[in-house]
Design a protein around this motif. Structure first.
Motif, PDB file in Angstrom:
ATOM      1  N   VAL A 266       0.883  -1.161   0.000  1.00 52.61           N
ATOM      2  CA  VAL A 266       0.000   0.000   0.000  1.00 52.61           C
ATOM      3  C   VAL A 266       0.924   1.215   0.000  1.00 52.61           C
ATOM      4  O   VAL A 266       1.592   1.494   0.999  1.00 52.61           O
ATOM      5  CB  VAL A 266      -0.915   0.024   1.244  1.00 52.61           C
ATOM      6  N   ILE A 267       0.988   1.906  -1.112  1.00 48.35           N
ATOM      7  CA  ILE A 267       1.915   3.024  -1.277  1.00 48.35           C
ATOM      8  C   ILE A 267       1.134   4.324  -1.142  1.00 48.35           C
ATOM      9  O   ILE A 267       0.105   4.513  -1.796  1.00 48.35           O
ATOM     10  CB  ILE A 267       2.602   2.950  -2.650  1.00 48.35           C
TER      11      ILE A 267
ATOM     12  N   PHE B 216      -3.307   7.007  -2.704  1.00 45.51           N
ATOM     13  CA  PHE B 216      -2.984   5.597  -2.500  1.00 45.51           C
ATOM     14  C   PHE B 216      -2.800   4.886  -3.831  1.00 45.51           C
ATOM     15  O   PHE B 216      -3.551   5.119  -4.776  1.00 45.51           O
ATOM     16  CB  PHE B 216      -4.116   4.904  -1.730  1.00 45.51           C
ATOM     17  N   SER B 217      -1.813   3.991  -3.873  1.00 41.63           N
ATOM     18  CA  SER B 217      -1.644   3.073  -4.995  1.00 41.63           C
ATOM     19  C   SER B 217      -1.176   1.744  -4.423  1.00 41.63           C
ATOM     20  O   SER B 217      -0.822   1.656  -3.240  1.00 41.63           O
ATOM     21  CB  SER B 217      -0.649   3.621  -6.020  1.00 41.63           C
ATOM     22  N   TYR B 218      -1.181   0.702  -5.249  1.00 40.60           N
ATOM     23  CA  TYR B 218      -0.892  -0.645  -4.764  1.00 40.60           C
ATOM     24  C   TYR B 218       0.048  -1.364  -5.723  1.00 40.60           C
ATOM     25  O   TYR B 218       0.049  -1.102  -6.925  1.00 40.60           O
ATOM     26  CB  TYR B 218      -2.194  -1.455  -4.651  1.00 40.60           C
TER      27      TYR B 218
ATOM     28  N   GLN C 282       4.239  -5.402  -9.313  1.00 36.46           N
ATOM     29  CA  GLN C 282       3.545  -4.731 -10.406  1.00 36.46           C
ATOM     30  C   GLN C 282       2.402  -3.879  -9.868  1.00 36.46           C
ATOM     31  O   GLN C 282       1.703  -4.290  -8.934  1.00 36.46           O
ATOM     32  CB  GLN C 282       2.976  -5.771 -11.386  1.00 36.46           C
ATOM     33  N   PRO C 283       2.176  -2.696 -10.438  1.00 39.10           N
ATOM     34  CA  PRO C 283       1.037  -1.875 -10.016  1.00 39.10           C
ATOM     35  C   PRO C 283      -0.275  -2.643 -10.209  1.00 39.10           C
ATOM     36  O   PRO C 283      -0.424  -3.393 -11.173  1.00 39.10           O
ATOM     37  CB  PRO C 283       1.094  -0.668 -10.953  1.00 39.10           C
ATOM     38  N   CYS C 284      -1.208  -2.452  -9.274  1.00 41.93           N
ATOM     39  CA  CYS C 284      -2.502  -3.124  -9.355  1.00 41.93           C
ATOM     40  C   CYS C 284      -3.539  -2.277  -8.630  1.00 41.93           C
ATOM     41  O   CYS C 284      -3.216  -1.231  -8.079  1.00 41.93           O
ATOM     42  CB  CYS C 284      -2.418  -4.534  -8.774  1.00 41.93           C
ATOM     43  N   GLU C 285      -4.779  -2.741  -8.607  1.00 39.43           N
ATOM     44  CA  GLU C 285      -5.872  -2.013  -7.963  1.00 39.43           C
ATOM     45  C   GLU C 285      -5.933  -2.253  -6.460  1.00 39.43           C
ATOM     46  O   GLU C 285      -6.685  -1.590  -5.763  1.00 39.43           O
ATOM     47  CB  GLU C 285      -7.206  -2.408  -8.604  1.00 39.43           C
TER      48      GLU C 285
END
Length: 123
Positions: free
Chosen positions: A12-13, A23-25, A31-34
Motif C-alpha cells: 500500500v503506497i 494511495f496506490s498498490y 507490479q502496479p494493481c488495484e
C-alpha cells in the motif's frame, strides 16, 4: 487484474499530491494493481505500508462496511503499524470492501484509504 493466491503480499503506497494522500498498490510481483485480491483457498493476505508522505503514517486498523459477511475472518496490525494481515478461511463465497485506517504524526486525525476488495471465489 486482481492478485489471486492463498497468501498474498500487497504493498500500500501512499504519496502526497497537492498536500493530500494518494494511495496506490503493488502486488507480490511488484507490479502496479488495484489492490484487490481474489482468494481461492484459505490463507493470509498481508498489506505492507510504504509511506512516502513524510507524515509518519501507520496502520491503525481496517474498516468494513459489511463486517459480518464472513469473507474476512480476522485482522491483525503489526506492533509498528507497517503491516496489516487479513485471515481469510475462504468458507464463504462473495466479496467485501474495506478501507485502511491510518494514523499520522502530524495531527490526531485519521486517514482513510480508497476501498480495495477481497473476493472469495469457490471456483
Amino acid at each position: 487484474m486482481p492478485n489471486t493466491q492463498a497468501s498474498a503480499l500487497m504493498q500500500v503506497i501512499v504519496n502526497l499530491e497537492n498536500g493530500e494522500p494518494v494511495f496506490s498498490y503493488k502486488n507480490s510481483a511488484g507490479q502496479p494493481c488495484e489492490g484487490d485480491v481474489t482468494v481461492t483457498e484459505a490463507g493470509t493476505i498481508t498489506y505492507q505500508l510504504v509511506d512516502n508522505t513524510g507524515k509518519g503514517l501507520k496502520f491503525a486498523g481496517v474498516g468494513f462496511t459489511t463486517p459480518f459477511d464472513d469473507i474476512i475472518d480476522a485482522i491483525t496490525v503489526s506492533a509498528d503499524g507497517q503491516y496489516v494481515q487479513m485471515l481469510d478461511l475462504d468458507r464463504t463465497p462473495g466479496q467485501t470492501k474495506f478501507q485502511f485506517v491510518l494514523t499520522n504524526t502530524t495531527n490526531t486525525l485519521m486517514v482513510l484509504s480508497p476501498d480495495p476488495e477481497v473476493k472469495n471465489d469457490p471456483n
